[in-house]
Design a protein around this motif. Sequence first.
Motif, mmCIF file in Angstrom:
data_model
loop_
_atom_site.group_PDB
_atom_site.id
_atom_site.type_symbol
_atom_site.label_atom_id
_atom_site.label_comp_id
_atom_site.label_asym_id
_atom_site.label_seq_id
_atom_site.Cartn_x
_atom_site.Cartn_y
_atom_site.Cartn_z
ATOM 1 N N PRO A 155 12.503 -84.083 7.944
ATOM 2 C CA PRO A 155 11.609 -83.134 7.274
ATOM 3 C C PRO A 155 11.297 -83.567 5.847
ATOM 4 O O PRO A 155 12.132 -84.151 5.165
ATOM 5 C CB PRO A 155 12.416 -81.828 7.302
ATOM 6 N N LEU A 156 10.070 -83.264 5.404
ATOM 7 C CA LEU A 156 9.591 -83.630 4.065
ATOM 8 C C LEU A 156 9.899 -85.100 3.793
ATOM 9 O O LEU A 156 10.572 -85.472 2.840
ATOM 10 C CB LEU A 156 10.206 -82.728 2.996
ATOM 11 N N CYS A 157 9.380 -85.951 4.667
ATOM 12 C CA CYS A 157 9.777 -87.354 4.720
ATOM 13 C C CYS A 157 9.167 -88.221 3.625
ATOM 14 O O CYS A 157 9.661 -89.316 3.352
ATOM 15 C CB CYS A 157 9.431 -87.942 6.078
ATOM 16 N N GLY A 158 8.057 -87.762 2.989
ATOM 17 C CA GLY A 158 7.399 -88.625 2.024
ATOM 18 C C GLY A 158 6.989 -89.932 2.677
ATOM 19 O O GLY A 158 6.484 -89.953 3.798
ATOM 20 N N LYS A 159 7.279 -91.029 1.991
ATOM 21 C CA LYS A 159 6.989 -92.351 2.566
ATOM 22 C C LYS A 159 8.276 -93.172 2.654
ATOM 23 O O LYS A 159 8.281 -94.383 2.502
ATOM 24 C CB LYS A 159 5.930 -93.085 1.749
ATOM 25 N N THR A 160 9.382 -92.471 2.925
ATOM 26 C CA THR A 160 10.684 -93.117 2.878
ATOM 27 C C THR A 160 10.848 -94.261 3.867
ATOM 28 O O THR A 160 10.471 -94.167 5.046
ATOM 29 C CB THR A 160 11.806 -92.083 3.101
ATOM 30 N N LEU A 161 11.457 -95.336 3.382
ATOM 31 C CA LEU A 161 11.814 -96.474 4.225
ATOM 32 C C LEU A 161 12.886 -96.111 5.241
ATOM 33 O O LEU A 161 13.078 -96.829 6.226
ATOM 34 C CB LEU A 161 12.338 -97.618 3.353
ATOM 35 N N ASP A 162 13.581 -95.018 4.994
ATOM 36 C CA ASP A 162 14.654 -94.608 5.897
ATOM 37 C C ASP A 162 14.144 -94.421 7.322
ATOM 38 O O ASP A 162 14.880 -94.641 8.291
ATOM 39 C CB ASP A 162 15.302 -93.306 5.408
ATOM 40 N N MET A 163 12.897 -94.002 7.468
ATOM 41 C CA MET A 163 12.342 -93.820 8.815
ATOM 42 C C MET A 163 12.287 -95.142 9.570
ATOM 43 O O MET A 163 12.574 -95.190 10.778
ATOM 44 C CB MET A 163 10.954 -93.182 8.739
ATOM 45 N N LEU A 164 11.915 -96.217 8.879
ATOM 46 C CA LEU A 164 11.868 -97.521 9.539
ATOM 47 C C LEU A 164 13.263 -98.003 9.897
ATOM 48 O O LEU A 164 13.481 -98.632 10.938
ATOM 49 C CB LEU A 164 11.167 -98.540 8.633
ATOM 50 N N TRP A 165 14.241 -97.724 9.021
ATOM 51 C CA TRP A 165 15.625 -98.117 9.296
ATOM 52 C C TRP A 165 16.127 -97.404 10.539
ATOM 53 O O TRP A 165 16.759 -98.027 11.414
ATOM 54 C CB TRP A 165 16.492 -97.780 8.085
ATOM 55 N N LEU A 166 15.854 -96.122 10.655
ATOM 56 C CA LEU A 166 16.259 -95.369 11.846
ATOM 57 C C LEU A 166 15.564 -95.898 13.093
ATOM 58 O O LEU A 166 16.181 -96.028 14.159
ATOM 59 C CB LEU A 166 15.941 -93.882 11.654
ATOM 60 N N LYS A 167 14.286 -96.222 12.957
ATOM 61 C CA LYS A 167 13.539 -96.752 14.098
ATOM 62 C C LYS A 167 14.113 -98.087 14.560
ATOM 63 O O LYS A 167 14.200 -98.365 15.764
ATOM 64 C CB LYS A 167 12.062 -96.907 13.735
ATOM 65 N N GLU A 168 14.525 -98.917 13.607
ATOM 66 C CA GLU A 168 15.086 -100.218 13.965
ATOM 67 C C GLU A 168 16.408 -100.083 14.722
ATOM 68 O O GLU A 168 16.783 -100.976 15.487
ATOM 69 C CB GLU A 168 15.268 -101.067 12.711
ATOM 70 N N LEU A 169 17.107 -98.976 14.521
ATOM 71 C CA LEU A 169 18.332 -98.724 15.288
ATOM 72 C C LEU A 169 18.024 -98.349 16.735
ATOM 73 O O LEU A 169 18.913 -98.368 17.582
ATOM 74 C CB LEU A 169 19.149 -97.602 14.649
ATOM 75 N N GLY A 170 16.780 -97.968 16.994
ATOM 76 C CA GLY A 170 16.384 -97.556 18.331
ATOM 77 C C GLY A 170 15.954 -96.107 18.425
ATOM 78 O O GLY A 170 15.475 -95.660 19.468
ATOM 79 N N HIS A 171 16.113 -95.352 17.332
ATOM 80 C CA HIS A 171 15.718 -93.947 17.336
ATOM 81 C C HIS A 171 14.199 -93.808 17.318
ATOM 82 O O HIS A 171 13.504 -94.576 16.651
ATOM 83 C CB HIS A 171 16.260 -93.229 16.093
ATOM 84 N N SER A 172 13.696 -92.826 18.047
ATOM 85 C CA SER A 172 12.331 -92.376 17.793
ATOM 86 C C SER A 172 12.413 -91.379 16.643
ATOM 87 O O SER A 172 13.402 -90.661 16.501
ATOM 88 C CB SER A 172 11.724 -91.721 19.038
ATOM 89 N N VAL A 173 11.405 -91.363 15.793
ATOM 90 C CA VAL A 173 11.465 -90.587 14.556
ATOM 91 C C VAL A 173 10.256 -89.675 14.446
ATOM 92 O O VAL A 173 9.120 -90.107 14.676
ATOM 93 C CB VAL A 173 11.515 -91.524 13.322
ATOM 94 N N ILE A 174 10.500 -88.422 14.100
ATOM 95 C CA ILE A 174 9.441 -87.475 13.775
ATOM 96 C C ILE A 174 9.543 -87.177 12.285
ATOM 97 O O ILE A 174 10.542 -86.633 11.817
ATOM 98 C CB ILE A 174 9.583 -86.166 14.579
ATOM 99 N N GLY A 175 8.523 -87.567 11.534
ATOM 100 C CA GLY A 175 8.478 -87.287 10.113
ATOM 101 C C GLY A 175 7.444 -86.215 9.823
ATOM 102 O O GLY A 175 6.363 -86.222 10.408
ATOM 103 N N VAL A 176 7.779 -85.290 8.946
ATOM 104 C CA VAL A 176 6.851 -84.222 8.563
ATOM 105 C C VAL A 176 6.701 -84.243 7.051
ATOM 106 O O VAL A 176 7.704 -84.228 6.330
ATOM 107 C CB VAL A 176 7.352 -82.834 9.010
ATOM 108 N N GLU A 177 5.463 -84.277 6.581
ATOM 109 C CA GLU A 177 5.212 -84.407 5.146
ATOM 110 C C GLU A 177 3.973 -83.602 4.761
ATOM 111 O O GLU A 177 2.972 -83.602 5.486
ATOM 112 C CB GLU A 177 5.007 -85.890 4.789
ATOM 113 N N LEU A 178 4.052 -82.929 3.622
ATOM 114 C CA LEU A 178 2.935 -82.111 3.144
ATOM 115 C C LEU A 178 1.767 -82.958 2.668
ATOM 116 O O LEU A 178 0.603 -82.608 2.864
ATOM 117 C CB LEU A 178 3.428 -81.205 2.011
ATOM 118 N N SER A 179 2.071 -84.086 2.038
ATOM 119 C CA SER A 179 1.041 -84.895 1.384
ATOM 120 C C SER A 179 0.443 -85.947 2.318
ATOM 121 O O SER A 179 1.149 -86.830 2.803
ATOM 122 C CB SER A 179 1.631 -85.592 0.152
ATOM 123 N N GLU A 180 -0.863 -85.858 2.508
ATOM 124 C CA GLU A 180 -1.571 -86.878 3.281
ATOM 125 C C GLU A 180 -1.474 -88.235 2.598
ATOM 126 O O GLU A 180 -1.347 -89.270 3.256
ATOM 127 C CB GLU A 180 -3.040 -86.476 3.438
#
Length: 210
Positions: A44-69
């Motif tokens: 939640p409120l993911c911004g543009k965090t690199l953490d999402m890519l790190w989680l994806k590289e582990l094999g997780h599918s990721v749902i990010g939600v962010e207010l700012s386009e």
Amino acid sequence: MQADFWHQMWHSGRVGFHQADINRFLQAHWQRLGLDNQTSVLVPLCGKTLDMLWLKELGHSVIGVELSEKALQDFLEEHRLVGTPTSHPDLTGYEVDGLALFCGDFFHLRARDCAEVGAVYDRAALIALPPSMRQDYVAHMKAILPQTVPQMLIAMEYDQAALSGPPFSVGRAEIERLYAPDYHVDVLESVRFERKGVATVETAYRLTPA
């Protein structure tokens, strides 16, 4: 906290809360949630965090939600990703290579959007919200998740009178009050530092379903 505040922050480029590296707590302690690498993770409120890519590289599918386009557009451009627009009644967003990125009000995220979610990584959501919104945030999270799922939550504690948020000061007692009785709250690691001259403690918590 008004939406205009966050839009102005992203468009001004004053995003000191954005970390240029993968979060150290995430790298050191994520495995302690005991998840299968195929688990879908909500950020939640993911911004543009690199953490999402790190989680994806582990094999997780990721749902990010962010207010700012702009935050999501920056994320796609900086990583040379091309997203396919998603269909949603209240949110805009993109699907791209194991990532579902939604843009809009987190409170418009629905249970059907999170039907496969098995874990939550909250690095910057709870502490971005003023006290008046935190209970509603936790209640909405509970309403949209398919069940009580493990979470990693990162929070800060400091003298709120000496330094205004966000990020706001949220201590363990408040976290336990917000998430009880659904979760046990454990400290994974704490780090002390000075933020703008104010003594601050940043703590990673593991929230385990009770």
